[in-house]
Design an enzyme around this catalytic site. Structure first.
Site, PDB file in Angstrom:
ATOM      1  N   ARG A  15       0.824  -1.215   0.000  1.00 41.82           N
ATOM      2  CA  ARG A  15       0.000   0.000   0.000  1.00 41.82           C
ATOM      3  C   ARG A  15       0.860   1.269   0.000  1.00 41.82           C
ATOM      4  NH1 ARG A  15      -3.842  -0.102   4.845  1.00 41.82           N
ATOM      5  NH2 ARG A  15      -2.076  -1.148   5.824  1.00 41.82           N
ATOM      6  N   GLU A  16       1.948   1.209  -0.752  1.00 44.31           N
ATOM      7  CA  GLU A  16       2.846   2.364  -0.796  1.00 44.31           C
ATOM      8  C   GLU A  16       2.143   3.610  -1.312  1.00 44.31           C
ATOM      9  OE1 GLU A  16       5.520  -1.278  -1.516  1.00 44.31           O
ATOM     10  OE2 GLU A  16       3.488  -0.623  -2.026  1.00 44.31           O
ATOM     11  N   LEU A  17       1.236   3.435  -2.286  1.00 40.88           N
ATOM     12  CA  LEU A  17       0.542   4.604  -2.844  1.00 40.88           C
ATOM     13  C   LEU A  17      -0.347   5.257  -1.796  1.00 40.88           C
ATOM     14  CD1 LEU A  17      -0.053   6.407  -5.265  1.00 40.88           C
ATOM     15  CD2 LEU A  17      -1.924   4.853  -5.866  1.00 40.88           C
ATOM     16  N   GLY A 446     -22.849   5.791  12.460  1.00 44.80           N
ATOM     17  CA  GLY A 446     -22.326   4.690  13.277  1.00 44.80           C
ATOM     18  C   GLY A 446     -20.930   4.903  13.814  1.00 44.80           C
ATOM     19  N   GLU A 498     -17.847   2.432  17.600  1.00 46.31           N
ATOM     20  CA  GLU A 498     -17.219   1.312  16.875  1.00 46.31           C
ATOM     21  C   GLU A 498     -15.690   1.319  16.968  1.00 46.31           C
ATOM     22  OE1 GLU A 498     -18.836   0.906  12.926  1.00 46.31           O
ATOM     23  OE2 GLU A 498     -20.826   1.519  13.566  1.00 46.31           O
ATOM     24  N   ARG A 529      -8.283   5.020  -0.006  1.00 43.70           N
ATOM     25  CA  ARG A 529      -9.089   4.117   0.819  1.00 43.70           C
ATOM     26  C   ARG A 529      -8.944   2.686   0.296  1.00 43.70           C
ATOM     27  NH1 ARG A 529     -11.469   2.052   5.258  1.00 43.70           N
ATOM     28  NH2 ARG A 529     -13.647   1.524   5.011  1.00 43.70           N
ATOM     29  N   ASP A 613     -26.828  -2.056   8.291  1.00 46.90           N
ATOM     30  CA  ASP A 613     -26.375  -1.303   7.115  1.00 46.90           C
ATOM     31  C   ASP A 613     -26.362  -2.174   5.866  1.00 46.90           C
ATOM     32  OD1 ASP A 613     -25.986   0.971   8.599  1.00 46.90           O
ATOM     33  OD2 ASP A 613     -23.863   0.617   8.951  1.00 46.90           O
ATOM     34  N   HIS A 655     -28.871   1.686   6.294  1.00 43.76           N
ATOM     35  CA  HIS A 655     -28.137   2.790   5.666  1.00 43.76           C
ATOM     36  C   HIS A 655     -27.640   2.353   4.297  1.00 43.76           C
ATOM     37  CE1 HIS A 655     -25.473   6.124   4.953  1.00 43.76           C
ATOM     38  NE2 HIS A 655     -24.462   5.289   4.794  1.00 43.76           N
ATOM     39  N   HIS A 708     -17.029  12.084   3.026  1.00 37.79           N
ATOM     40  CA  HIS A 708     -15.893  11.615   2.242  1.00 37.79           C
ATOM     41  C   HIS A 708     -14.990  12.761   1.796  1.00 37.79           C
ATOM     42  CE1 HIS A 708     -18.672   8.172   1.982  1.00 37.79           C
ATOM     43  NE2 HIS A 708     -17.574   7.476   1.991  1.00 37.79           N
TER      44      HIS A 708
END
Length: 770
Positions: A15-17, A446, A498, A529, A613, A655, A708
Site C-alpha cells: 500500500r505504498e501509494l 455509526g 465502533e 481508501r 447497514d 443505511h 468523504h
C-alpha cells in the site's frame, strides 16, 4: 497464442501509494516524492508482468485516485467551480480538489460526485457535463506512461476508457441535452491523444467499453458503431482491443461483432455462454481475435484449469489457435497483490490458502493455461495441471467447508421468517411511544474517527504487547468520551463509536464461522481508501454474540437511546471474496440467519434501535435488467430474515450510500426498514427524487453533509439541504444525519460538522414548533 492482462493493482505490494498520498495531503512530503512512489509502483508492476511471461502488458492502468477522473482531466472536462484552483495551483492539486473537495487557503469547493464502478466496491468520480461542454487535451498521462515503460525496455498496450463509456458514465449538470450528444465534440481531442500514442510507438490500444455489458438503446449502439468506424478510418495502423467485462455482451453482441476492431475481449468468468453465441453467430467472420477472459479478476480462488481449458479448446475448434488470447476476465484492480505475503497461519490457514490466488499468482495461471493449450505443454505446466486437479477434488469434499446445521436452517426458512409482526404504521406508533424522539431527530451513521492511537492499540493487541483487559479498558474510555461528546452537542440517538472494529465487514467475519482473513489482501475502494475483504470459504454461522457487549456498555452510560450497529447480509456478501462452489443467494441466506441471531440478542439486551447497514444492495444488482428480479427477491428476503424477528417497538434502521435508487426504490421499500439513511449531499439531494416519486412511506434520513470530503460544511449549506428535504417529505418522517460513518475523518472536523448539524436541526425544529 498470447496472454492478455487488462490491468494490475496500483496501490503497491504494501500500500505504498496509500501511504504516500496521505503524507502528501497532510503536507508531510513534496509532490516529487509522491510521483517517485508512483513511478516505482509502475516499474515494479511492469517488470513483474514481463518476468511472468505476459505478452500484452497494460500501461495507463495506474492512477493516483481514479481512472475516470484521469479521463476527465485528460479531456479538460473540469467543472467551472474549479476554475480558480486550476488557475492558481498545480495540476495534481486540481486533480485532488476534484476528487476530495478543497477547503483551505481561501478555497471552499465541493468534491465531484462519487459512485460505484458497475457492480464492484470500487468507486469512480462521476464526470460532469454542461450543454456547451468544451474539451481539450489537458493531459497526456497515457502517452507519458507508455514512454516510461518503453524507457525500461517494456512495450505495453495503453489502456483507455472509451469516449462512449466516459460520456455514458457521467451526468448532465443542466437540462436541454443528453451527454452522449457531446461525442462529436469530444472525438477531435480523443483523436489527438491516439495520434500522440501512435507517434510514440503504440501498436495496440486497449479500449475499455464496459458499458457494452449494459442494456443500451439502438441510438447508443449507433454511436458506438460511429465511434469505432471513425477510429478505424483515421488510425488504420492501430490495433484496437475492444474490452468488455463484468457480464455478457447480450443484445450488444451483434454491434460488437460488426466493429472494425483487431480483438474482442470477453469476460468468460461472468458469462461463459457468450463464447457459444459468438462461435455460432453468422456475423463472426473469424477476423477478430478472441481474448478469452478465463482467469477471474474479481475473486481470489485458484483457476480451475480443466474448466478454462474446455473454453479455450472450444474456441480453438471454432477459430484456430492464432485467433485466441488467454486473458484475465477484467483488471486485477479488484484482487489483492501477492498471496506470498500471507504468512500468518492463524488468520489464513494453509489448508485454505492453497485454494487461493492473488494477482501475482494469477499471472502465472495465465501463462500456465497458455502452455497447457499449446500442442506440446511443458513438463512444468503438466505438473501444475495434476496438482490443480488434486486440489479441486480435495476441496469439493473438505469438512472445512460444510456445516450440516447451517444448511438445514436455510432449507427450513419459511415466509414468516421474513415478515415483521405488523405493518409500519402500527410499528411507528409503538416506537414513538417507546423512544419519545423530537421532530427532526439527529443521529450519526455509526462509526467515529479511528485515530492513529486507536489503530495503534489494536495493533498492540494483535502483537500481544497488551492484554485483552488493557485493550478493553482503553475501548471503554474511548466509548465513554464519545457518548459524552454526543450528549454535549445534543444528538438525540447515539452510537457507541465502533472503536473496537477494524472494518464494517471484517469485524463481523472475524466472529463468524466460514470466514478466513488475509493480512495483506488489500484492494482499492477509492483514492487512498483500501479495504481487506474477508474470505468466505465455507458455510457461515454464528456461535456467540458479536456486538452486544460494547453496545450494552454504551447504553449503560446514557439515558438516550444507543443504536446497535450491524452490517447487513448483502453487504457482507458483496464486500467479501465469496466462495464460488454454491449460489451467492445461498451464502447470503446463511449470513442473514447469523445476523438475525445477533439482532435478537441485542433486543434481549434492551437495545431499542438496531441499524443494519446495506450500502451494497444496489451494487449487487446485475448489470442487465432481465436478471434484476431474481437478485432483488433474494437480497430483500435476506435483509428481512435478518431484521424481522423483533417486536414492533424495536426500531430497525438501514443505511445506503453512493447508489442510484430510482430503479430499485420499490424493492428498498419492500425491505420494510423503519428508518433508512442515505447519501444525498454530493448530489444536492438529487438522489431523493426516487423516494419522492415513489412516495416512500417510511422514515428517512437524507445525509446533510459529505463525510468523504475533509471540508466542513457551514450551517447554511446544511440548512438549505434540510429545508429542501422538508419540501419533499412529511416532516414527521425526517431524520438529520451525515452521509456515512465518520471512521475516516479527523476529530476536529467531526466535532465542528456535527455541532453545525445539530444546531441546524434545532433551528428548523424550533421553526416548526412556532
Amino acid at each position: 497464442m498470447k496472454t492478455n492482462l487488462l490491468g494490475f493493482p496500483r496501490i503497491g505490494a504494501n500500500r505504498e501509494l496509500k501511504k504516500s498520498l496521505e503524507k502528501y495531503w497532510h503536507g508531510k512530503i513534496h509532490v516529487e516524492e509522491l510521483k517517485l512512489t508512483a513511478r516505482k509502483i509502475r516499474q515494479e508492476n511492469w517488470e513483474i508482468q514481463q518476468l511472468s511471461g505476459i505478452d500484452f502488458i497494460p500501461s495507463n492502468d495506474f492512477s493516483f485516485y481514479d481512472q475516470v477522473l484521469d479521463a476527465s482531466i485528460t479531456y479538460g472536462c473540469i467543472p467551472e467551480r474549479y476554475s480558480e484552483i486550476k488557475k492558481d495551483t498545480s495540476e495534481i492539486d486540481l486533480y485532488f480538489a476534484m476528487a476530495k473537495g478543497l477547503q483551505k487557503d481561501g478555497y471552499d469547493v465541493t468534491a465531484m460526485e462519487m459512485t460505484k464502478w458497475f457492480d464492484t466496491n470500487y468507486h469512480y468520480i462521476v464526470p460532469e457535463f454542461t450543454k456547451n461542454q468544451s474539451f481539450q487535451l489537458n493531459s497526456i498521462k497515457a502517452v507519458d506512461e507508455y514512454k516510461e515503460a518503453m524507457s525500461l525496455g517494456i512495450r505495453t498496450k495503453p489502456v483507455l476508457i472509451s469516449p462512449f463509456t466516459f460520456l455514458y458514465l457521467g451526468k448532465e449538470k443542466e437540462e436541454g441535452f443528453h451527454r452522449l450528444d457531446l461525442l462529436e465534440s469530444l472525438l477531435p481531442v480523443f483523436y489527438e491523444l491516439l495520434g500522440q500514442l501512435s507517434s510514440a510507438g503504440a501498436e495496440y490500444i486497449q479500449m475499455d467499453e464496459p458499458c457494452l455489458a449494459l442494456n443500451l438503446t439502438d441510438n447508443d449502439r449507433k454511436k458506438v458503431k460511429e465511434l469505432y468506424n471513425s477510429i478505424a478510418l483515421k488510425f488504420p495502423q492501430l490495433k484496437i482491443i475492444l474490452t468488455n467485462y463484468f457480464d455478457c455482451l447480450g443484445d450488444n453482441l451483434e454491434t460488437a461483432l460488426q466493429l472494425p476492431v483487431h480483438a474482442l475481449h470477453l469476460d468468460l468468468v461472468r458469462c461463459p455462454l457468450q463464447l457459444d453465441d459468438i462461435l455460432e453467430s453468422a456475423l463472426y467472420t473469424g477476423q477478430q481475435i478472441l481474448s478469452l477472459g478465463v482467469v477471474d479478476g474479481r475473486n481470489i480462488w485458484r483457476n480451475n484449469f480443466d474448466a478454462s481449458l474446455n473454453l479455450i479448446e472450444k474456441a480453438q475448434q471454432g477459430v484456430g489457435k492464432d485467433k485466441i488470447w488467454v486473458a484475465s476476465s477484467c483488471s486485477f484492480l479488484h484482487t489483492p497483490y501477492d498471496l506470498d505475503l500471507e504468512d500468518q497461519e492463524e488468520s489464513l490457514p494453509s489448508s485454505i490458502k492453497q485454494w487461493m490466488a492473488f494477482s501475482k499468482q494469477k499471472l502465472k495461471e495465465l501463462v500456465v493455461l497458455r502452455q497447457l493449450a499449446s500442442e506440446v505443454p511443458t513438463e512444468e505446466a503438466a505438473i501444475e495441471l495434476v496438482n490443480n486437479r488434486r486440489l479441486f477434488i480435495e476441496k469439493r469434499t473438505s469438512e472445512l467447508i460444510h456445516h450440516t446445521n447451517t444448511k438445514q436452517r436455510v432449507r427450513s426458512l419459511t415466509d414468516g421468517a421474513s415478515q415483521r409482526k405488523n405493518n409500519f404504521n402500527t410499528r411507528k406508533k409503538k416506537q414513538k411511544q417507546e423512544l419519545n424522539l423530537p421532530l427532526f431527530p439527529t443521529t450519526t451513521i455509526g462509526s467515529f474517527p479511528q485515530t492513529q492511537e486507536i489503530r495503534g492499540w489494536r495493533s498492540k493487541l494483535k502483537r500481544k504487547e497488551i492484554t485483552q483487559q488493557e485493550y478493553d479498558e482503553f475501548i471503554k474510555l474511548e466509548t465513554q468520551n464519545t457518548i459524552r461528546f454526543q450528549e454535549n452537542i445534543g444528538l438525540d440517538v447515539l452510537v457507541h463509536g465502533e472503536f473496537e472494529r477494524n472494518d464494517m465487514v471484517e469485524y463481523f467475519g472475524e466472529r463468524l464461522n466460514g470466514f478466513a482473513f488475509s493480512c495483506n489482501g488489500w484492494v482499492q475502494s477509492y483514492g487512498s481508501r483500501c479495504v481487506k475483504p474477508p474470505i468466505i470459504y465455507g458455510d457461515v454461522h454464528r456461535d456467540t454474540p458479536m456486538t452486544v457487549k460494547w453496545t450494552s456498555y454504551a447504553q449503560s452510560l446514557t439515558k438516550r437511546p444507543v443504536k446497535g450497529m450491524l452490517t447487513g447480509p448483502v453487504t457482507i456478501l458483496q464486500w467479501s471474496f465469496v466462495r464460488d462452489d454454491q449460489p451467492r443467494s445461498m451464502t447470503c441466506k446463511q449470513i442473514a440467519l447469523a445476523i438475525s441471531d445477533e439482532v435478537m440478542d441485542l433486543e434481549k439486551a434492551g437495545i431499542k434501535i438496531i441499524q443494519i447497514d446495506e450500502p451494497a444492495i444496489r451494487e449487487g444488482l446485475p448489470l442487465r435488467q432481465e436478471y434484476w428480479n431474481t437478485y432483488l427477491n433474494w437480497a430483500v428476503q435476506c435483509f428481512r430474515v435478518a431484521s424481522s424477528g423483533v417486536e414492533d417497538r424495536t426500531q430497525i434502521h438501514t443505511h445506503m450510500c453512493y447508489s442510484e435508487f430510482n430503479d430499485i426504490i420499490r424493492n428498498i421499500s419492500d425491505m420494510d426498514a423503519d428508518v433508512i439513511t442515505i447519501e444525498t449531499s454530493r448530489s444536492e439531494m438529487e438522489l431523493l427524487d426516487a423516494f419522492v416519486q415513489f412516495k416512500y412511506p417510511n422514515e428517512i434520513g437524507p445525509g446533510v453533509y459529505d463525510i468523504h470530503s475533509s471540508r466542513v460544511p457551514n450551517k447554511m449549506e446544511m440548512e438549505e439541504l434540510l429545508l429542501k428535504a422538508t419540501q419533499l417529505f412529511p416532516i414527521e418522517n425526517l431524520w438529520v444525519n451525515p452521509d456515512c460513518g465518520l471512521k475516516t475523518r479527523e476529530w476536529p472536523e467531526t466535532e465542528l460538522a456535527l455541532a453545525n448539524m445539530v444546531a441546524v436541526a434545532k433551528k428548523i425544529r424550533a421553526a416548526y414548533h412556532t
